[in-house]
Design an enzyme around this catalytic site. Structure first.
Site, PDB file in Angstrom:
ATOM      1  CE  LYS A  81     -38.540 -51.787  67.184  1.00 28.27           C
ATOM      2  NZ  LYS A  81     -37.825 -51.881  68.469  1.00 28.27           N
ATOM      3  CG  ASP A  82     -42.567 -53.269  63.617  1.00 25.74           C
ATOM      4  OD1 ASP A  82     -41.673 -53.884  64.241  1.00 25.74           O
ATOM      5  OD2 ASP A  82     -43.462 -52.609  64.161  1.00 25.74           O
ATOM      6  NE  ARG A 129     -32.135 -54.960  68.050  1.00 21.99           N
ATOM      7  CZ  ARG A 129     -32.136 -54.150  69.114  1.00 21.99           C
ATOM      8  NH1 ARG A 129     -30.998 -53.722  69.609  1.00 21.99           N
ATOM      9  NH2 ARG A 129     -33.270 -53.784  69.669  1.00 21.99           N
ATOM     10  NE  ARG A 130     -34.395 -53.908  72.526  1.00 25.68           N
ATOM     11  CZ  ARG A 130     -35.646 -53.541  72.325  1.00 25.68           C
ATOM     12  NH1 ARG A 130     -36.645 -54.381  72.588  1.00 25.68           N
ATOM     13  NH2 ARG A 130     -35.931 -52.331  71.853  1.00 25.68           N
ATOM     14  NE  ARG A 151     -45.360 -61.045  71.083  1.00 24.88           N
ATOM     15  CZ  ARG A 151     -46.280 -61.030  70.131  1.00 24.88           C
ATOM     16  NH1 ARG A 151     -46.768 -62.162  69.662  1.00 24.88           N
ATOM     17  NH2 ARG A 151     -46.722 -59.891  69.646  1.00 24.88           N
ATOM     18  NE  ARG A 157     -42.525 -56.187  75.253  1.00 19.74           N
ATOM     19  CZ  ARG A 157     -41.762 -56.617  74.256  1.00 19.74           C
ATOM     20  NH1 ARG A 157     -40.471 -56.395  74.283  1.00 19.74           N
ATOM     21  NH2 ARG A 157     -42.282 -57.269  73.251  1.00 19.74           N
ATOM     22  CB  CYS A 248     -37.393 -57.125  61.369  1.00 20.98           C
ATOM     23  SG  CYS A 248     -39.097 -57.629  61.343  1.00 20.98           S
TER      24      CYS A 248
END
Length: 323
Positions: A81-82, A129-130, A151, A157, A248
């Site tokens: 996805k990166d 997106r989330r 981040r 996190r 992305c």
């Protein structure tokens, strides 16, 4: 038989090292050669800015690709996805191994599920997106949440939740699984609630696309780790992303999955969503077709769905179009 060690370029993060280590073992098995990890620091690892601000696209990839092109490493492992959607001609995407669980997950305080979070719950994520999808879901189901941009690596996190700064954080199931922390998940978010990022849960193994016998042999060896269904699915997802002209870090979710009739897989369904980060407006569509047997067929599936989404106003929901 060449017994010289192959050099695998990897980011230094705990997750990158874990997934690269797994690939190294698999490559060692198919080539009979030892594989050594070469740690490379990328711009995305050192920058303290939010991913949406530094552009998202390629920030974790460029340094690895540069090392490949300079011949400092023989191949590299990326989170798929990166990867920017355009593949450079001088590099080959030699393998896309079998995909891990593509879903997003919640790690919440008091083992809470997403729908059980208290009113005004603060949910951390660095992903537009989330944010877009969580806010849209909350809006349509009468939940009151606040998405907070964060981040940092997985440890950082999750610590926000443990320290009581946030009620929950959203992470990728695949990443937690690869570092052995999947048991900390308090809720798996169904793709009907949140569509993952294009390519989420999949890895990309990249090497030089040169004309030397060594390059050709390595491409063939790495190719043994390729999973054709995963490759078809992520190709369709990334084709959708590219056709929306989004990077992305854009609020685009996509998932291609296989639909089976009994034991026989006969179709692939591609779902896509674009939304404003506050969740007030979304365009969500899906299309189903025969399982793509070629790269071009998988690309066409993504482009067709993107065209339908753009016709319904998707472009206006992505903020500035990625250049």
């Amino acid at each position: 038989m060449n017994s010289k060690a192959l050099r695998l370029g990897t980011r230094r993060s705990r997750l990158a090292m874990a997934q690269s280590g797994q690939v190294a073992d698999a490559v060692s098995q198919v080539t009979g050669r030892p594989v050594e990890l070469v740690e490379i620091t990328t711009y995305g690892d050192t920058s303290r800015e939010h991913l949406a601000q530094i552009g998202g696209t390629g920030v974790f990839v460029t340094a690895l690709r540069d090392a490949l092109l300079r011949g400092e490493v023989d191949f590299a492992v990326h989170s798929l996805k990166d990867l920017p959607t355009a593949q450079p001609a001088e590099l080959a995407l030699a393998a896309v191994p079998l995909r891990e669980d593509p879903r997003d997950v919640i790690v919440a305080r008091d083992a809470l599920k997403f729908t059980d979070l208290p009113r005004g719950a603060r949910i951390g994520t660095g992903s537009p997106r989330r944010m877009a999808q969580l806010n849209a879901y909350a809006r349509s189901h009468g939940l009151d949440i606040q998405t907070v941009p964060i981040r940092g690596n997985v440890d950082t996190r999750i610590r926000y939740v443990q320290d009581g700064e946030l009620d929950a954080v959203v992470l990728a199931a695949a990443g937690l699984s690869r570092i052995g922390r999947i048991d900390e998940v308090t809720d798996f978010l169904s793709a009907d609630t949140v569509l993952p990022a294009p390519g989420q849960g999949a890895l990309a193994i990249e090497c030089r696309a040169g004309n030397t016998a060594q390059d050709t042999d390595l491409i063939a060896a790495l190719g043994e780790l390729d999973d054709p269904f995963t490759r078809a699915a992520v190709t369709a997802e990334r084709s959708l992303l590219a056709a929306l002209e989004a990077g992305c870090s854009a609020p685009v979710g996509a998932l291609a999955d296989l639909l089976a009739d009994g034991q026989i897989v006969n179709e692939m369904r591609l779902r896509g969503i674009v939304g404003t980060t506050d969740g007030t407006r979304t365009v969500q569509l899906s299309t189903t077709g025969p399982v793509p047997e070629t790269y071009d067929q998988a690309m066409a599936l993504g482009r067709e769905l993107a065209a339908e989404m753009l016709a319904q106003g998707a472009a206006g929901l992505m903020g500035e179009r990625a250049q």
